[in-house]
Scaffold this motif. Structure first.
Motif, PDB file in Angstrom:
ATOM      1  N   PRO A 164       0.707  -1.258   0.062  1.00 25.87           N
ATOM      2  CA  PRO A 164      -0.212   0.039  -0.047  1.00 25.87           C
ATOM      3  C   PRO A 164       0.886   1.271   0.106  1.00 25.87           C
ATOM      4  O   PRO A 164       0.514   2.439  -0.252  1.00 25.87           O
ATOM      5  N   ARG A 165       1.985   1.014   0.331  1.00 31.99           N
ATOM      6  CA  ARG A 165       2.926   2.433   0.284  1.00 31.99           C
ATOM      7  C   ARG A 165       3.254   2.974  -0.983  1.00 31.99           C
ATOM      8  O   ARG A 165       3.340   4.148  -1.195  1.00 31.99           O
ATOM      9  N   TRP A 166       3.084   1.983  -2.058  1.00 31.24           N
ATOM     10  CA  TRP A 166       3.380   2.484  -3.426  1.00 31.24           C
ATOM     11  C   TRP A 166       2.075   2.938  -4.042  1.00 31.24           C
ATOM     12  O   TRP A 166       2.376   3.493  -5.258  1.00 31.24           O
ATOM     13  N   ASP A 167       1.010   2.803  -3.522  1.00 31.85           N
ATOM     14  CA  ASP A 167      -0.333   3.049  -4.205  1.00 31.85           C
ATOM     15  C   ASP A 167      -0.325   4.594  -4.524  1.00 31.85           C
ATOM     16  O   ASP A 167      -0.959   5.044  -5.448  1.00 31.85           O
ATOM     17  N   ALA A 168       0.229   5.389  -3.318  1.00 31.14           N
ATOM     18  CA  ALA A 168       0.132   6.762  -3.758  1.00 31.14           C
ATOM     19  C   ALA A 168       0.942   7.229  -4.728  1.00 31.14           C
ATOM     20  O   ALA A 168       0.551   8.053  -5.525  1.00 31.14           O
ATOM     21  N   LEU A 169       2.215   6.793  -4.906  1.00 25.50           N
ATOM     22  CA  LEU A 169       2.717   6.930  -6.097  1.00 25.50           C
ATOM     23  C   LEU A 169       2.530   6.504  -7.349  1.00 25.50           C
ATOM     24  O   LEU A 169       2.711   7.080  -8.439  1.00 25.50           O
TER      25      LEU A 169
END
Length: 171
Positions: free
Chosen positions: A156-161
């Motif tokens: 989920p940390r990469w979803d914003a990017l």
């Protein structure tokens, strides 16, 4: 069958007891459901230091629950052990030898169980194809399935990017 202390104190040579257990169930023991077809030979004798020794030779089947499906699994076993017999409780720091604590009158079945129960395996998995249990929102999976699901899981940390739109600069 009972083993009496007075029979063992007057012992000359070796005294053998044979015993057979057809089936013995265990309700409260979590890793063992039953013992069956056990043939045992229990021998008492004095050693060179005039200490009473017991030798237990037995074999049979342990019926244990499968760790995955909880189905009965037959586990064959063979025991051939020796121990010194004592009628008083020993301090662990006194000796490093194995002791068998006996009462004035000991049931041979209890004596056998004192040698068999430490040999019960903690985890048994049945052979062959295993259908792993599942329910509403859960399932038991193999290590390979777990690793595959872990690889496919998105971080989920990469979803914003991923959602971020970056315009390319025109040159």
């Amino acid at each position: 069958m009972k083993i009496e202390r007075q029979d063992l104190t007057a012992l000359e040579g070796q005294k053998d007891y044979t015993y057979r257990i057809e089936k013995l169930g265990f309700g409260q023991y979590p890793y063992l459901r039953a013992l069956q077809d056990i043939d045992a030979l229990v021998s008492f004798s004095y050693d060179a230091l005039d200490r009473l020794q017991v030798r237990v030779r037995c074999g049979g089947l342990m019926i244990c629950p499968c760790a995955v499906t909880l189905e009965d699994v037959e586990v064959p076993f063979q025991i051939d052990e020796e121990a010194l017999v004592t009628y008083v409780e020993k301090n662990d720091s006194e000796d490093e030898e194995t002791y068998c604590l006996m009462e004035e009158s000991e049931d041979i079945e209890d004596l056998l169980l004192s040698f068999i129960l430490p040999e019960v395996p903690i985890k048994v998995v049945k052979k062959g194809e295993i259908e792993y249990p599942s329910g509403d929102g859960w399932k038991v999976m193999t290590e390979a399935e777990f690793e595959e699901s872990r690889r496919q899981r998105r971080d989920p940390r990469w979803d914003a990017l991923r959602d971020l739109q970056i315009d390319k600069e025109e040159q």
